[in-house]
Design an enzyme around this catalytic site. Structure first.
Site, mmCIF file in Angstrom:
data_model
loop_
_atom_site.group_PDB
_atom_site.id
_atom_site.type_symbol
_atom_site.label_atom_id
_atom_site.label_comp_id
_atom_site.label_asym_id
_atom_site.label_seq_id
_atom_site.Cartn_x
_atom_site.Cartn_y
_atom_site.Cartn_z
ATOM 1 N N SER A 100 0.836 -1.186 0.000
ATOM 2 C CA SER A 100 0.000 0.000 0.000
ATOM 3 C C SER A 100 0.884 1.254 0.000
ATOM 4 C CB SER A 100 -0.971 -0.053 1.186
ATOM 5 O OG SER A 100 -2.023 0.860 1.023
ATOM 6 N N GLU A 127 -8.896 -5.367 -4.916
ATOM 7 C CA GLU A 127 -8.265 -4.406 -4.014
ATOM 8 C C GLU A 127 -9.269 -3.628 -3.166
ATOM 9 O OE1 GLU A 127 -5.224 -3.730 -3.202
ATOM 10 O OE2 GLU A 127 -3.897 -4.488 -4.756
ATOM 11 N N HIS A 149 -7.451 -5.934 -0.641
ATOM 12 C CA HIS A 149 -6.301 -5.153 -0.208
ATOM 13 C C HIS A 149 -5.859 -5.598 1.179
ATOM 14 C CE1 HIS A 149 -3.708 -1.623 -0.401
ATOM 15 N NE2 HIS A 149 -4.046 -1.329 0.839
#
Length: 501
Positions: free
Chosen positions: A186, A313, A406
């Protein structure tokens, strides 16, 4: 778990002697300062190397987290002395010579995060024969607020300082300073992308693993306008000298206040739409360009890269915000208008997708999926890049809500399947497939850190080889070709300040 306080757990670094602890066969040193506390005269300044100490410093506890956003429930720092800039090292063999080194950069939207998060414990990775390093860096307004009189991208400069500490000291822990791999997820992956083009980071790492790279980079004008709003929350001009008189917590809270009402600030464009007040700033000096448009003589020239993303995600963010099953046609249309390179082309390419699926896809693509692919595509023109996609669905939260979301790579990368975010994503009793997949991911990352070969072919424009990580991993052409073609002409330049209505 055992802790042995003896000469066998002591090392000497450039600033003095350290005493660590042996835990599960790995020696760990926590809370080691790599820079002086950024308080007082050093507030909102570039990091300064740590001062030496006398005697043996106990390195058994993590340093305190840096001041950070409270928007997602993070608590304030308990480190009143500002001793946030610390590093942690896990070594499987202090007497070894030149083991590969893996340096983790945590994520958190450039607004929060701490190296002491239990999911980042390095013991499992280190037992497989690598030195693992984690560290703190300044976040939110302290690290990325673009204030007059302060250096840009202080959070990135902290990362450079930590990597310099690794270069100068890691041999004392059995590591090879010439075989350093940075890895992160990230905003940690976005930081890595930035480091790859920062002149100050040149030569500090040989390889990089960037998991779910965000495309958020700000122009200096946009970052300065947001910084002025942050200072305005405090009734002050955006001058570092004025803001440094306040506590870090007050500055962080002002950043949170701005984030909370960004949706009403159309002049900030896409940054306002996704409510992201901080990101690396393309200031022309610390960060000369966005990573995919960098000159070939940048820090990345000799770096080998793995980049990739998860398939779903954005689904985690939708689940956290209670958006699952709640996306209307209007919200989908707004998302496409704000983010898609061509909304009608998007609808046509995904003609069978409903409103919620389109909403999720365009957020996933713009935020993480396409920037990750773009980084690999750009890098393969000047070096070697490998691409992956994680498609294994997370079994947490009932097993249906998350998909390959994610953050799923965090427990798989570190092997800490129930710690921290692992418990949410995998459940408190992860299925056997989780441990098997984690072992495969760790083996690939460690092989890459050791030799530069993760076990699948490099990415190139003809075949687009991609490691698809699932119950039975395989190598295919890039699976998300529809999205890749839709975004092929998108520049992913720095977000800019829009004309005020």
């Amino acid at each position: 778990m055992s802790a042995i306080g003896s000469a066998g757990t002591e090392v000497r670094v450039t600033t003095g002697r350290l005493r660590g602890r042996t835990e599960d066969g790995v020696t760990v040193f926590r809370g080691v300062p790599f820079a002086r506390p950024p308080v007082g005269a050093l507030r909102l300044a570039a990091p300064v190397p740590a001062e030496p100490w006398d005697g043996v410093r106990e390195a058994g506890a993590f340093g305190p987290p840096p001041p950070q956003s409270r928007l997602l429930g993070a608590s304030g720092t308990d480190g009143a002395d500002g001793d946030w800039l610390t590093v942690n090292v896990w070594s499987p063999d202090l007497g070894a010579a030149r083991l590969p080194v893996m340096v983790w950069i945590h994520g958190g939207g450039y607004m929060y995060g701490w190296s002491g998060d239990p999911v980042f414990d390095g013991r499992v990775l280190a037992r497989d024969g690598v030195i693992v390093v984690t560290f703190n860096h300044r976040v939110s307004a302290e690290g990325f607020g673009h204030f007059e009189g302060a250096p840009a991208n202080r959070g990135l400069l902290d990362q450079v300082a930590a990597l310099r500490w690794v270069r100068d000291n890691i041999a004392a822990f059995g590591g090879d300073p010439d075989r350093v791999t940075v890895f992160g997820e990230s905003s940690g992956a976005g930081s890595i992308a930035a480091l790859m083009v920062m002149p100050q980071a040149a030569g500090l790492f040989r390889r990089a693993i960037a998991q779910s790279v965000p495309g958020l980079f700000f122009s200096a004008e946009l970052a300065a306008d947001i910084a002025a709003a942050v200072a305005g929350e405090l009734g002050l001009p955006p001058l570092a000298g004025e803001l440094a008189r306040l506590s870090p917590e007050r500055l962080i809270d002002a950043g949170d206040a701005v984030a909370d009402k960004m949706g009403g600030c159309p002049q900030w464009g896409r940054a306002a739409y996704v409510q992201s007040p901080f990101a690396p700033v393309v200031d022309g000096e610390v960060l000369p360009a966005v990573p995919w448009r960098s000159p070939a003589d940048g820090a990345a020239r000799d770096v080998e890269l793995i980049a990739g993303h998860t398939r779903d995600e954005y689904r985690l963010f939708m689940a956290i915000r209670g958006d699952t099953g709640q996306i209307t046609a209007e919200r989908a249309a707004t998302a496409l208008r704000e983010l898609a390179p061509d909304p009608e082309a998007y609808r046509a390419a995904y003609s069978g997708a409903g409103d919620e699926r389109l909403y999720e896809l365009v957020h996933s693509d713009w935020l993480f999926r396409m920037p990750s692919v773009r980084l690999a595509e750009a890098h393969q023109r000047r070096g070697r890049a490998h691409l992956f996609e994680l498609t294994w669905p997370a079994p947490g939260m009932g097993g249906d809500a998350l998909g390959a979301c994610h953050g799923l790579g965090l427990p798989l990368t570190f092997g800490n399947l129930t710690a921290g975010a692992g418990g949410l994503l995998l459940g408190q009793e992860p299925p056997p497939a989780a441990a098997e997949l984690s072992a495969r991911v760790r083996a690939a990352w460690i092989a890459f850190a050791t030799t530069g070969d993760p076990g699948w072919p490099a990415y190139e424009p003809q075949n687009r080889h991609t490691w698809v990580i699932d119950t039975e991993p395989g190598i295919t052409a890039y699976p998300e070709e529809t999205s890749r073609e839709l975004w092929a002409g998108h520049a992913f330049g720095p977000l800019t300040l829009q004309v005020r209505p």
